[in-house]
Design an enzyme around this catalytic site. Structure first.
Site, PDB file in Angstrom:
ATOM      1  CG  ASN A   1      49.555  78.994  46.668  1.00 32.01           C
ATOM      2  OD1 ASN A   1      49.345  78.470  45.438  1.00 32.01           O
ATOM      3  ND2 ASN A   1      48.788  80.018  47.052  1.00 32.01           N
ATOM      4  CD1 TRP A   2      55.167  76.061  44.152  1.00 30.58           C
ATOM      5  CD2 TRP A   2      55.199  74.874  42.023  1.00 30.58           C
ATOM      6  NE1 TRP A   2      56.119  75.281  44.009  1.00 30.58           N
ATOM      7  CE2 TRP A   2      56.265  74.151  42.709  1.00 30.58           C
ATOM      8  CE3 TRP A   2      54.899  74.472  40.812  1.00 30.58           C
ATOM      9  CZ2 TRP A   2      57.149  73.486  42.326  1.00 30.58           C
ATOM     10  CZ3 TRP A   2      55.664  73.361  40.400  1.00 30.58           C
ATOM     11  CH2 TRP A   2      56.567  72.973  41.169  1.00 30.58           C
ATOM     12  CE  LYS A   3      50.597  83.117  46.421  1.00 28.15           C
ATOM     13  NZ  LYS A   3      50.649  84.442  47.172  1.00 28.15           N
TER      14      LYS A   3
ATOM     15  CG  HIS B   1      45.214  82.121  48.510  1.00 25.61           C
ATOM     16  ND1 HIS B   1      45.642  83.625  48.153  1.00 25.61           N
ATOM     17  CD2 HIS B   1      46.495  81.904  48.924  1.00 25.61           C
ATOM     18  CE1 HIS B   1      46.882  83.841  48.421  1.00 25.61           C
ATOM     19  NE2 HIS B   1      47.462  82.874  48.797  1.00 25.61           N
TER      20      HIS B   1
ATOM     21  CD  GLU C   1      47.821  85.613  45.689  1.00 27.67           C
ATOM     22  OE1 GLU C   1      47.690  84.658  45.209  1.00 27.67           O
ATOM     23  OE2 GLU C   1      48.596  86.227  46.432  1.00 27.67           O
TER      24      GLU C   1
ATOM     25  CD  GLU D   1      48.477  82.419  52.809  1.00 30.46           C
ATOM     26  OE1 GLU D   1      49.637  82.029  52.513  1.00 30.46           O
ATOM     27  OE2 GLU D   1      47.668  82.586  51.800  1.00 30.46           O
TER      28      GLU D   1
ATOM     29  N   GLY E   1      53.635  88.112  49.708  1.00 27.89           N
ATOM     30  CA  GLY E   1      54.506  88.734  48.571  1.00 27.89           C
ATOM     31  C   GLY E   1      55.210  90.102  48.985  1.00 27.89           C
TER      32      GLY E   1
ATOM     33  CB  SER F   1      56.760  87.460  53.642  1.00 25.83           C
ATOM     34  OG  SER F   1      56.273  88.291  52.540  1.00 25.83           O
TER      35      SER F   1
ATOM     36  N   GLY G   1      54.372  81.014  49.530  1.00 26.70           N
ATOM     37  CA  GLY G   1      54.321  81.226  47.887  1.00 26.70           C
ATOM     38  C   GLY G   1      55.708  81.067  47.377  1.00 26.70           C
ATOM     39  N   GLY G   2      56.104  82.270  47.139  1.00 26.78           N
ATOM     40  CA  GLY G   2      57.585  82.619  46.489  1.00 26.78           C
ATOM     41  C   GLY G   2      58.529  81.623  46.720  1.00 26.78           C
TER      42      GLY G   2
HETATM   43  P1  13P Z   1      54.420  84.302  49.689  1.00 29.01           P
HETATM   44  O1  13P Z   1      55.330  83.393  50.517  1.00 29.01           O
HETATM   45  O2  13P Z   1      54.936  84.882  48.479  1.00 29.01           O
HETATM   46  O3  13P Z   1      54.268  85.660  50.556  1.00 29.01           O
HETATM   47  O4  13P Z   1      52.956  83.990  49.484  1.00 29.01           O
HETATM   48  C1  13P Z   1      52.176  83.417  50.507  1.00 29.01           C
HETATM   49  C2  13P Z   1      50.889  82.880  50.220  1.00 29.01           C
HETATM   50  O5  13P Z   1      49.901  83.447  49.673  1.00 29.01           O
HETATM   51  C3  13P Z   1      50.730  81.395  50.007  1.00 29.01           C
HETATM   52  O6  13P Z   1      49.232  81.071  49.948  1.00 29.01           O
END
Ligand code: 13P
Length: 250
Positions: free
Chosen positions: A9-11, A93, A95, A163, A169, A209, A230-231
């Site tokens: 997920n590149w957000k 999600h 967020e 999650e 993050g 993470s 994510g990251g």
């Molecule tokens: P991180 O891997 O950056 O913690 O993000 C996880 C995430 O929210 C994937 O949707």
């Protein structure tokens, strides 16, 4: 029996230059034994599908609207994602739940319309730190699961992502037994609601993470069928190492 899923997920990260990461990923994994998915920002979806055409990498969206079309400035429908070449979409999600105040009912409607448009739908669930510290994690996850997942879901069109909000993050990851407890709980609830056949076929992925250093241990936990990353999905080398760990896991 369940095909594993490595999802990135590149957000809100990435412009055209980031498409190079997809080319590298495709070269590194010409014949994967897991499903590999990248959900770039909406602006890159169509170009991303062109970059990964004829490779095993699949492209998805990060959200869709509850309605099929209409006066919703700035939003994207499930049909539009499908038309742009997406095969998956993430809904619910944390967020989006936080930034846009999305409730379970909205997430469920998004998942329904995504499935109706032939998109495999990743429904995200997760507790806050306060909820975990109050020992409410399973209540929260159970409520989100029953509220956010539409009826008539199947192993083909539904993926659950666990999650924990406090793990996203932050570099903080739950213990392996905490991850296992929640994934086993989700599996049991899916079997109870949809019956053992469908309940056992839905993939449950962990997110929060995940990195090349911790992925192998996480993938050995029961009922962890992959990851939503994510990251560490932004750089092909990191995400590739996570895919390799997933494919090596039992
Ligand atoms: P991180 O891997 O950056 O913690 O993000 C996880 C995430 O929210 C994937 O949707």
């Amino acid at each position: 029996m369940r095909r594993k899923l490595a999802a990135g997920n590149w957000k809100m990260n990435g412009t055209g230059a980031a498409l190079q990461e997809l080319s590298e990923l495709a070269i590194a994994h010409p014949k994967p034994t897991s499903d590999i998915l990248i959900c770039p920002p909406a602006t890159l979806i169509h170009r991303a599908t062109q970059v990964v055409a004829d490779t095993a990498i699949q492209i998805g969206g990060q959200d869709c609207h509850t309605d099929p079309k209409g006066a919703h400035t700035g939003d994207i429908s499930a049909e539009m994602l499908k038309d742009a070449g997406a095969r998956y979409v993430i809904v619910g999600h944390s967020e989006r739940r936080q930034d846009h105040n999305e409730q379970n009912e909205t997430v469920r409607a998004k998942a329904r319309i995504a499935m109706d448009n032939g998109l495999t739908t990743i429904v995200c669930l997760g507790e806050s730190l306060t909820e975990r510290e109050a020992a409410n994690t399973l209540d929260i996850i159970g409520g989100q699961l029953s509220g956010s997942v539409p009826d008539a879901a199947t192993g083909h069109d539904l993926v659950i992502a666990y999650e924990p909000i406090w793990a996203i993050g932050t570099g903080h990851v739950p213990s392996l037994s905490q991850i296992g407890e929640v994934h086993d709980f989700i599996r049991a609830r899916l079997e109870r609601r949809f019956g053992p056949g469908v309940g056992r076929s839905v993939r449950i992925v962990y997110g929060g993470s995940v990195n090349p250093g911790n992925a192998g241990d996480i993938f050995d936990v029961s009922n962890v069928d992959g990851a939503l990353v994510g990251g560490a999905s932004l750089k092909s080398a990191d995400f590739s190492a996570i895919i390799t760990a997933l494919e090596a896991a039992s």
